[in-house]
Design a protein around this motif. Sequence first.
Motif, short mmCIF file in Angstrom:
data_model
loop_
_atom_site.label_atom_id
_atom_site.label_comp_id
_atom_site.label_asym_id
_atom_site.label_seq_id
_atom_site.Cartn_x
_atom_site.Cartn_y
_atom_site.Cartn_z
N LEU A 1 35.00 31.85 47.15
CA LEU A 1 35.64 32.88 46.33
C LEU A 1 36.58 33.74 47.18
N VAL A 2 36.18 34.03 48.42
CA VAL A 2 37.03 34.83 49.31
C VAL A 2 38.30 34.08 49.64
N GLU A 3 38.16 32.79 49.97
CA GLU A 3 39.34 32.00 50.30
C GLU A 3 40.25 31.84 49.09
N LEU A 4 39.65 31.70 47.91
CA LEU A 4 40.46 31.61 46.70
C LEU A 4 41.24 32.90 46.45
N GLY A 5 40.59 34.08 46.70
CA GLY A 5 41.30 35.36 46.54
C GLY A 5 42.42 35.52 47.53
N ARG A 6 42.25 35.01 48.76
CA ARG A 6 43.32 35.10 49.76
C ARG A 6 44.49 34.20 49.40
N MET A 7 44.21 33.09 48.72
CA MET A 7 45.28 32.17 48.34
C MET A 7 46.02 32.62 47.10
N SER A 8 45.58 33.71 46.45
CA SER A 8 46.24 34.17 45.23
C SER A 8 47.64 34.69 45.55
N LYS A 9 48.59 34.46 44.61
CA LYS A 9 49.96 34.94 44.77
C LYS A 9 50.13 36.38 44.31
N GLY B 1 45.61 41.22 48.61
CA GLY B 1 45.40 42.37 49.51
C GLY B 1 43.96 42.78 49.59
N ALA B 2 43.15 42.48 48.55
CA ALA B 2 41.73 42.83 48.58
C ALA B 2 40.93 41.93 49.50
N PHE B 3 41.49 40.77 49.94
CA PHE B 3 40.81 39.84 50.83
C PHE B 3 41.73 39.58 52.02
N PRO B 4 41.78 40.53 52.97
CA PRO B 4 42.67 40.33 54.13
C PRO B 4 42.15 39.20 54.99
N PRO B 5 43.03 38.49 55.66
CA PRO B 5 42.59 37.38 56.54
C PRO B 5 41.90 37.92 57.78
N GLU B 6 40.82 37.25 58.20
CA GLU B 6 40.08 37.68 59.38
C GLU B 6 40.78 37.17 60.64
N PRO B 7 40.57 37.87 61.78
CA PRO B 7 41.14 37.36 63.04
C PRO B 7 40.59 35.99 63.38
N LEU B 8 41.30 35.33 64.27
CA LEU B 8 40.94 33.96 64.59
C LEU B 8 39.59 33.87 65.28
N ALA B 9 39.33 34.80 66.21
CA ALA B 9 38.05 34.76 66.94
C ALA B 9 36.90 34.99 66.00
N LYS B 10 37.07 35.96 65.08
CA LYS B 10 35.98 36.27 64.15
C LYS B 10 35.76 35.12 63.17
N SER B 11 36.82 34.46 62.79
CA SER B 11 36.65 33.36 61.83
C SER B 11 35.89 32.19 62.47
N VAL C 1 26.94 44.09 54.57
CA VAL C 1 27.63 45.39 54.64
C VAL C 1 27.48 46.00 56.01
N TRP C 2 26.27 45.89 56.59
CA TRP C 2 26.04 46.51 57.89
C TRP C 2 26.83 45.79 58.99
N THR C 3 26.96 44.46 58.85
CA THR C 3 27.75 43.74 59.84
C THR C 3 29.22 44.14 59.77
N LYS C 4 29.76 44.26 58.55
CA LYS C 4 31.14 44.71 58.40
C LYS C 4 31.32 46.12 58.94
N PHE C 5 30.35 46.99 58.63
CA PHE C 5 30.44 48.37 59.09
C PHE C 5 30.39 48.43 60.63
N ARG C 6 29.52 47.57 61.24
CA ARG C 6 29.44 47.55 62.71
C ARG C 6 30.75 47.07 63.32
N ASN C 7 31.36 46.05 62.72
CA ASN C 7 32.64 45.56 63.24
C ASN C 7 33.73 46.63 63.13
N GLN C 8 33.78 47.27 61.98
CA GLN C 8 34.78 48.33 61.82
C GLN C 8 34.53 49.48 62.78
#
Length: 735
Positions: free
Chosen positions: A154-162, A168-178, A192-199
Amino acid sequence: GGVIGLLDIFGFESFKVNRFEQLCINWCNEKLQQKFTVDVFRSVVQEYEAEGIPLTAIEYEDNADVLALIEGRMGAISILNEECVRPKGSDSSFVSKLYAMNASSNAGPASSQVLITNKRFTNLQFSIQHYAGAIVYDATDFVRKNADTIPVDLVELGRMSKHELISGAFPPEPLAKSKTARRGSSLVSNTVWTKFRNQLSDLMAELNKTDTRYIRCIKPNTRKLPLIVDHASTIEQLRCAGVVAAVTISRAAFPNRLLSSAVAARFGCLGAVDGGGAAGLLEAVLGDDKGFEVGATKIYFRSGVLERLEQLRLVKMSEFSTKITSFVRMTLCRSRFSALRASATLCQSLARAKRQRTRYESLLASAVLIQCAARCASSRRVSVSRRRARAAARIRARYLAHRDLRAFALAREAAVRIQAASRRVAQQAKFVVALREAKEEKKLENQLAALQRKLALEEEKRMKAEQRAKEAESRGAGAPPLPPTGSRRPADSDEIEEGFVDLGSQQALMHESGKMMEYLRKEVFKLRTHNSQLRTENERLKENNRRLMDANAAAGASFAALNQHSKQLSKNNIKFQQDVTAAKSREQARATQVAELKDELKMQKATYIAEVHSRLQYSKILEVVARTVEGRSSDPALVEEINAIVEDCEKHYLNSPNGMTIDISRMKTPGRRKKRRSLLPNFGSPKPEEDLAEGGEDDDEGVVDGLMKGLRNLGGTFFGGQGRNDENRHENLGS
């Protein structure tokens, strides 16, 4: 160019029930507080190194244990992510694993515990000792809130949307993180906690690259009222903000510090500041006690040293205050003595001034009286001239008003007459035209009436002829046949022919009359049209004539008004010239009077000065006479009489405005006067004492005679003509 960024954080949150959100916010505050502590410690170390002070081990409180409990390898983040991955993960198991995995943090004294246990806690409650205080968390819905399980597809589908909003709601992740996310579980990496820790890690990395400054906002009271400070709440906010910890770190080795110049200025009273400067001063005062360190620009004091210096300074200041007090008292006593001496001098000067003032006031009264009389006379003359000028102005105003009213009445009467004449002429022309038109109309009406009468007569004749013709025809129908040709016609046929002839002439006359009437009608119409045009033109010409007459009258009136105004201006100009001439003459007269008054005042001033000098000389001569009588006469009664006479002379002379009258009839002299020698033959002589010496010491009558002659000469010398013209004065002097 540089960039200035602002990071605004809310601070620690502690409510009655603290959930997953409060734990995330407080974890962020712990990270920022750790950076703040490190920055403060680094600034203290940098300051010591810059000042050249040896750096010793400085102990300060650190929150590394709290951060290890939250983000460590076996910390709360790892345990909660693990519970989110487990199929049967729950909040209670998360709390129990948290206590089990971090049981070692409970060792040690109670003040150092990070994860706090309490028997009254439920299986969903745990408490963490933050640097701002202990906070109890409720682990309800921790697993549900942390499990932000959005499928990767679903995330990849949202990123592929025109659509820009969706992509914009699904920004692409950096290469290392991906790459890392592909190796691990998608559920763990997307909590949520993992995203919060990264930010938070990105934020701290960005802050470490910058030069950080801290601003602490303190709320004075919780009631939001002005001019009220809640000290307990304020101190608690300072402690929670880490300000107290920062101050503790900065004051760990040397609590007090001052600039070298400030030390020399404040404690220079304790000793002389020689070439050694502030350090030499402190060594001389403190001795072997090395309770301070000297830096490049500052001096650092250990605990209690600065208080000792302040105590010594206070003792020294008390000694200085005693000396200053003694000098102040000496100055006060000296000022009192100076004031008493000045008062004595003032009293003496006042006594002397009083004697001179009495003499001056007598002269001043006379001068004021003369000035008052002169000013009264001048004011009286000015008042009379002003009254005359006011009366003249009123008379002139009345005369001008009467003259202008009379001229206005004459002008108005002339205007009325001119208007009546112009209106009469205008109406007369109209009347002549109307009369001519009326006559023409009357003439036409008379001609028309005559034609109508003639036409009526002709019509009557025609009708009679027709009637006769009809009668003849009727008679011819019942009559016998006509006679043959060549026979004589009867009388009736002649009458018929005559009637036909009359009928033809009448018809021709009627036709001619009709033409004439038609022609007359056309002429009357033409004349009426022409008459109306002439009337219109006449009205227009009359209107133009009236306008021209009005303009002429207005121009004449304006010319007359301007002429009258110019005459009035000429008269006013002549009058103003006369007034200016009169004012100049009055000004010259006043200047002459002022010059005369100045000359008179100068003469009076000279007279007053001469009189003052004469009175002073007179007083001196009387004093010489009294002393001479006292020295040469042996009769005490005579001396007393002479002194009394001298006092009376001074009194009467000072009180009399024009001179003095001396009554010496009460003098008692011996019955027989053997010798009448002059004791003072002439007071104007340069040696009066030698003349006095010619009289005997035992000859009292000679003393009295000489005194009388001297007084006569004195009166004649100092009063001139006034003394010689006053018969009463001579009689009294001769007595």
